[in-house]
Scaffold this motif. Sequence first.
Motif, short mmCIF file in Angstrom:
data_model
loop_
_atom_site.label_atom_id
_atom_site.label_comp_id
_atom_site.label_asym_id
_atom_site.label_seq_id
_atom_site.Cartn_x
_atom_site.Cartn_y
_atom_site.Cartn_z
N PRO A 170 41.15 41.93 43.14
CA PRO A 170 40.95 43.39 43.10
C PRO A 170 39.56 43.83 43.53
N VAL A 171 38.54 42.98 43.36
CA VAL A 171 37.19 43.38 43.77
C VAL A 171 37.11 43.56 45.29
N HIS A 172 38.01 42.91 46.03
CA HIS A 172 37.97 43.01 47.48
C HIS A 172 38.56 44.31 48.01
N LEU A 173 39.18 45.13 47.13
CA LEU A 173 39.66 46.44 47.56
C LEU A 173 38.50 47.33 48.00
N LEU B 148 44.26 32.21 48.00
CA LEU B 148 44.20 32.55 46.58
C LEU B 148 44.37 34.06 46.46
N LEU B 149 45.48 34.49 45.89
CA LEU B 149 45.80 35.92 45.81
C LEU B 149 45.87 36.33 44.34
N ASP B 150 44.81 36.93 43.85
CA ASP B 150 44.68 37.27 42.43
C ASP B 150 45.11 38.71 42.20
N ASP B 151 46.12 38.90 41.34
CA ASP B 151 46.62 40.24 41.00
C ASP B 151 47.03 41.00 42.25
#
Length: 362
Positions: free
Chosen positions: A116-119, A310-313
């Motif tokens: 989510p931080v990469h949004l 790696l795909l988090d949330d």
Amino acid sequence: MKINSIEIENFRNIENLKLNFDDVNIIYGENAQGKTNLIEAIYLFTGSKSFRGVKDKELVQFQKEFSRLKIKFENKNREQNAEIFIDKKRNVSLNGIKKKSAAALGEELKTVIFSPVHLSMVKDGPAERRHFIDHALYQLKSNYRNVVKEYNRCLLQRNMLLKDIAKNSSLADMLYIWDKNLAISGAKIIYQRNKYIEALLPYAKEVYDGLSQGREKIDLRIKGCFEYEGLGVDEIQKQLMFCFENNKGNDIINRITTIGPHRDDMEILINGKSARSFGSQGQQRSCVLSLKLAEASLLKKMTDDEPFALLDDVMSELDISRQDYILNHIKDWQVFITCCDANTVLRLKNGKTFHIQNGGLI
């Protein structure tokens, strides 16, 4: 490249965990149970620091003296193993041989990560989008990092001179020296960024087309102080010199270099409109996911190294069709996906699932 297994000891809220992996791996459970911690542990084997921006000593479980991570993986047609031991800092070994720094693991294991931080790549200013391009190029071009360091060094010197000019206007004649140095390294940065986006775009379009079932189209454009497309390094350098000279008065007033690759942007468009200004939450998430997966595909093509994802949330705020594409239509690389909703997992056609609770497997 494939990670076959991991062993985790005293890492974050994970006291002891051993897992064997498949090509597609779904890690699900409630919030704050350890899903992202598992993703973070895997990510450390790329030689990078935590994507959550914490110091190594903060990764060790509370009231424990150390953390130990081990993986077995396949790369270059042979099985290998790596270990990370963390107390106050990271100590790493590869196939039983200690390495001088954790960065050495990055030569063997490469990944693309979404969290989510990469949004912020879509939602925030251009710095995050520049970082995305530069980080990808660091893995592809061995000398690119040095070029960026040289540009930043020259930029710092020029900005210091601009501040001095405010006190002594006769120093303005010295700007030419730093303009030339900035143009030399800046032209190389612009050229490589432009070529990278040109190569990345077809892969991003393919992924986004799959996510949206062909209903939407993604496009990427580099925005700079002039039109870069089709220009070689020498021509970019000449035009940068002209721009620095032409903008000198404005820079002296502002006491900072106001144009150049450090101010450039990558515009992300959906059906011709800005994703930042007009995209929904799901569309913006799809844009970042498309760019990340496209990065993995391009990395594989250009280096012959097969990265894992790696795909988090990643499932949050995506409709059913986009979730289905991620679960069942991503091929050719190993994927690790975290999510909260167990119902999402039921649609998985191939792969393994792991239910995480309180840092353990249930």
